[in-house]
Design an enzyme around this catalytic site. Structure first.
Site, PDB file in Angstrom:
ATOM      1  CG  ASP A   1      -2.730  13.082   4.428  1.00 13.18           C
ATOM      2  OD1 ASP A   1      -2.748  13.397   3.218  1.00 13.18           O
ATOM      3  OD2 ASP A   1      -3.413  12.157   4.908  1.00 13.18           O
TER       4      ASP A   1
ATOM      5  CB  CYS B   1      -5.158  13.063   8.255  1.00 11.62           C
ATOM      6  SG  CYS B   1      -4.979  11.451   9.052  1.00 11.62           S
TER       7      CYS B   1
ATOM      8  CD  GLU C   1      -9.431  11.429   0.559  1.00  8.95           C
ATOM      9  OE1 GLU C   1      -9.325  12.433   1.284  1.00  8.95           O
ATOM     10  OE2 GLU C   1      -8.635  10.465   0.577  1.00  8.95           O
TER      11      GLU C   1
ATOM     12  CG  ASP D   1      -4.750  12.859  -1.410  1.00 15.43           C
ATOM     13  OD1 ASP D   1      -4.759  11.987  -0.525  1.00 15.43           O
ATOM     14  OD2 ASP D   1      -3.841  13.698  -1.508  1.00 15.43           O
TER      15      ASP D   1
ATOM     16  CE1 TYR E   1      -3.683   2.498   0.448  1.00 17.98           C
ATOM     17  CE2 TYR E   1      -2.438   3.324   2.318  1.00 17.98           C
ATOM     18  CZ  TYR E   1      -3.473   3.460   1.415  1.00 17.98           C
ATOM     19  OH  TYR E   1      -4.279   4.565   1.460  1.00 17.98           O
TER      20      TYR E   1
ATOM     21  NE  ARG F   1     -10.321   8.250   3.017  1.00 14.15           N
ATOM     22  CZ  ARG F   1      -9.233   8.748   3.599  1.00 14.15           C
ATOM     23  NH1 ARG F   1      -8.042   8.254   3.309  1.00 14.15           N
ATOM     24  NH2 ARG F   1      -9.323   9.751   4.451  1.00 14.15           N
TER      25      ARG F   1
ATOM     26  CD  GLU G   1      -9.914   6.429   7.119  1.00 17.05           C
ATOM     27  OE1 GLU G   1      -9.999   5.297   7.636  1.00 17.05           O
ATOM     28  OE2 GLU G   1      -8.840   6.931   6.770  1.00 17.05           O
TER      29      GLU G   1
ATOM     30  CG  ASP H   1      -4.455   8.250  -0.190  1.00 19.75           C
ATOM     31  OD1 ASP H   1      -5.347   8.758  -0.878  1.00 19.75           O
ATOM     32  OD2 ASP H   1      -4.210   8.601   0.992  1.00 19.75           O
TER      33      ASP H   1
ATOM     34  CG  HIS I   1      -7.933   4.695  -1.720  1.00 15.29           C
ATOM     35  ND1 HIS I   1      -7.972   5.936  -1.131  1.00 15.29           N
ATOM     36  CD2 HIS I   1      -6.914   4.035  -1.123  1.00 15.29           C
ATOM     37  CE1 HIS I   1      -7.022   6.025  -0.216  1.00 15.29           C
ATOM     38  NE2 HIS I   1      -6.349   4.889  -0.202  1.00 15.29           N
TER      39      HIS I   1
ATOM     40  CG  ASN J   1      -6.774   3.029   7.394  1.00 18.84           C
ATOM     41  OD1 ASN J   1      -5.657   2.569   7.594  1.00 18.84           O
ATOM     42  ND2 ASN J   1      -7.014   4.331   7.377  1.00 18.84           N
TER      43      ASN J   1
END
Length: 303
Positions: free
Chosen positions: A62, A126, A118, A91, A48, A161, A191, A89, A116, A213
């Site tokens: 982040d 974050c 989100e 974002d 990952y 996500r 999440e 990731d 992914h 996660n």
């Protein structure tokens, strides 16, 4: 020697096959290409690549400061160094739907097995910080549809996500997960779930793979691999764990230099030179062209 012996297409095909097997796949987070090699050597199923780690690697928080170019470049360096599939990731997709489309094709070209996206607003936070905001369902769905439509390899995994659990509760997370699958998502990443029962609720709501996660110091409890398998999870990530371990060790090492003037007391905690050479496969380079690579390895030499 050099890079992975498997093509990105082969990694994606194998990843899809493993996801369909019904067993839980473990994807520790790699903080650099060498750590990806270590993850493979230890027998894990995949790698990952965390947005939080990529940001931290640049000395940044982040909060959506990294660019597609930075994420794709570092992800390529990591993915090409292992035969394992790597997921990243992405974002919020780095912009509007057309930007999301470009993100997908750029990450395909970088050799990733999946990504992914989100449903947070820009700039994102974050996933385990307070004060998150999510976009409306139409915007979230457009991101997923754009990603699915843009990919050229159907085995490239587009995961959705959702961060809505921390904003509007579990029922909203269940509804959004269903809607994102309807929009074309191949998998769901819910999440900040608060319990195993909440993971189970997402599992019961959708018929695609679900990711758990397990990040330290976050909103949720750290469940074991077996506990997550028992509630039907298909993937588990440990996104920042190796970076936290490495930085913790580095912190202690620097303190030892300040206190003792030497790192001799820390030697038992260090990776030995011979172990590093084995992980880097020095011997293959030596055999490749002895006229150029004419060094010899002696693992009995001091570290």
């Amino acid at each position: 020697m050099l890079y992975s012996t498997r093509t990105p297409a082969a990694k994606r095909e194998g990843f899809r096959r493993d996801l369909a097997s019904g067993r839980l796949l473990r994807f520790p987070g790699a903080f650099n290409p060498l750590s990806a090699r270590l993850i493979e050597a230890k027998g894990f199923e995949g790698v990952y690549i965390s947005g939080a780690v990529l940001s931290a690697d640049l000395g940044l928080p982040d909060i959506g400061l990294t660019t597609l170019t930075e994420v794709a470049g570092r992800s390529q360096q990591i993915a090409r160094m292992t035969d394992l599939p790597a997921i990243v990731d992405a974002d919020t997709g780095f912009g509007e739907p057309m930007n999301v489309a470009r993100t997908v094709q750029t990450l395909e070209d970088a050799g990733l097995a999946g990504m992914h996206i989100e449903d947070q607003v820009n700039p994102k936070r974050c996933g385990h910080l307070d004060g998150k905001q999510v976009v409306d369902l139409e915007t979230a769905s457009k991101r997923i549809r754009a990603a699915v439509d843009a990919r050229r390899d159907p085995n490239f995994l587009v995961m959705a996500r959702t961060d809505i659990r921390a904003v509007d509760g579990l029922a909203a997370a269940v509804d959004r997960a269903k809607a994102l699958v309807d929009a074309g998502a191949d998998a769901i990443f819910p999440e900040a779930m608060a319990s195993l029962a909440e993971f189970a609720a997402i599992r019961a709501a959708v018929d695609v793979p679900v990711l758990a996660n397990m990040t330290e110091f976050g909103k949720g409890e750290l469940f074991t691999v077996q506990q997550l398998a028992d509630v039907g999870m298909n993937l588990v990530i440990f996104p920042v764990s190796l970076l936290r371990l490495a930085m913790g060790a580095a912190d202690r090492g620097l303190d030892a230099i300040i206190e003792h003037g030497s790192l001799e007391s820390m030697l038992p905690e260090m990776q030995h030179r011979s172990t590093l050479y084995e992980l880097l496969d020095y011997e293959s380079y030596n055999h490749f062209d002895s006229g150029v690579f004419n060094f010899t390895l002696n693992p009995t030499l001091p570290a």
